[in-house]
Scaffold this active site. Structure first.
Site, PDB file in Angstrom:
ATOM      1  N   SER A 152      -4.788  -1.881   8.492  1.00  0.00           N
ATOM      2  CA  SER A 152      -4.373  -2.546   7.256  1.00  0.00           C
ATOM      3  C   SER A 152      -3.002  -3.148   7.480  1.00  0.00           C
ATOM      4  CB  SER A 152      -4.310  -1.531   6.110  1.00  0.00           C
ATOM      5  OG  SER A 152      -3.671  -2.073   4.969  1.00  0.00           O
ATOM      6  N   TYR A 165      -1.729   6.754   2.521  1.00  0.00           N
ATOM      7  CA  TYR A 165      -2.590   5.675   3.017  1.00  0.00           C
ATOM      8  C   TYR A 165      -1.863   4.844   4.074  1.00  0.00           C
ATOM      9  CZ  TYR A 165      -5.396   1.445   3.195  1.00  0.00           C
ATOM     10  OH  TYR A 165      -6.151   0.389   3.636  1.00  0.00           O
TER      11      TYR A 165
END
Length: 266
Positions: A152, A165
């Site tokens: 990401s 995350y």
């Protein structure tokens, strides 16, 4: 730019998180390129519907394995199942993952640990288990084997309110880049794909109602395959020019400024 198109025809690709979103997008792309598939996710009904769709569109043989990869024995169970079925994996796409949003002190500890088990532990365990098969496929079938890990743009900086995350994706990026280097002489195509927000179920699962500028699944798949089709696949793929500029700007910016900007996004 020199090309060596990724051609998995005649091999088998395993995709985690295949029941929806980016995982399902990879399933369509790899089936179209001629690979048979092993589809792994929790929701059996969605996997079976996807398998039927892929068979009708591309003639693909799909093996459906419903499995919760956050369970401690999930990866050994999956590997044993593949062995029993005599399935060798030539491409591994670790697409399964999720995020949570909120100040860490107020989040559910069990949910955060579950996030780490899926985003980090299961990905690492499965990659270690299947990497010998991937390398063997690369040796026997040039340009047919790949390892794709979904990271990401969150991997490039700490993110208050998405702390676990972002840390998990920083791990995925670093881990994948290291494997890219370790396997560079084997012919295996290795890359970490780094999109920003994508139009999937991610935001609702994370608990966000904030509108974000989202990429399409198709854009993520296209960027991934453009990288895999290069003679030397890059160790990371940042999806979208704006995301690439922002990710690179982080490296040049003061760390406190990066934290402040990231915190204001949630």
């Amino acid at each position: 730019m020199p090309r060596a198109p990724y051609n998995p025809m005649g091999t088998t690709a395993l995709i985690t998180g295949a029941s929806s979103g980016i995982g399902a997008g990879y399933a369509h792309e790899l089936a179209q390129r001629g690979a048979d598939l092993v589809l792994v996710a929790r929701r059996q009904d969605r996997l079976e519907a996807l398998a039927v769709d892929l068979a009708e569109k591309y003639g693909t043989v799909s093996t459906v394995i419903p499995l919760d990869l956050t369970a401690g024995d999930a990866v050994p169970e999956l590997v044993a199942d593949l062995t029993n079925r005599n399935i060798a994996i030539g491409t591994l796409v670790n697409s399964a993952g999720f995020g949570t949003i909120g100040a860490f002190v107020h989040t559910d500890a069990a949910r955060q640990l579950e996030q780490l088990r899926l985003n980090v532990i299961a990905l690492t365990h499965l990659t270690h288990a299947l990497l010998p098969d991937l390398v063997d496929t690369a040796a026997r079938h040039p340009h047919a084997a790949a390892l794709v890990n979904l990271a990401s743009t969150a991997a490039f900086q700490p993110m208050p309110h998405m702390s676990v995350y972002a840390a998990s994706k920083a791990y995925v990026l670093s881990f994948t880049e290291s494997l890219w280097y370790e396997t560079r002489s084997t012919g295996l195509k290795v890359t970490a794909v780094c999109p920003g927000f994508v139009d999937t179920e991610f935001a609702s699962v994370a608990g966000s109602t904030t509108p974000y500028r989202s990429l399409t699944v198709e854009r993520v798949i296209h960027s991934t395959c453009s990288a895999l089709d290069r003679r030397v696949t890059p160790p990371q793929v940042i999806v979208g020019k704006r995301n690439a500029l922002l990710a690179r700007a982080v490296v040049l910016s003061p760390r406190r400024a990066v934290l402040s900007i990231a915190a204001r996004r949630h």
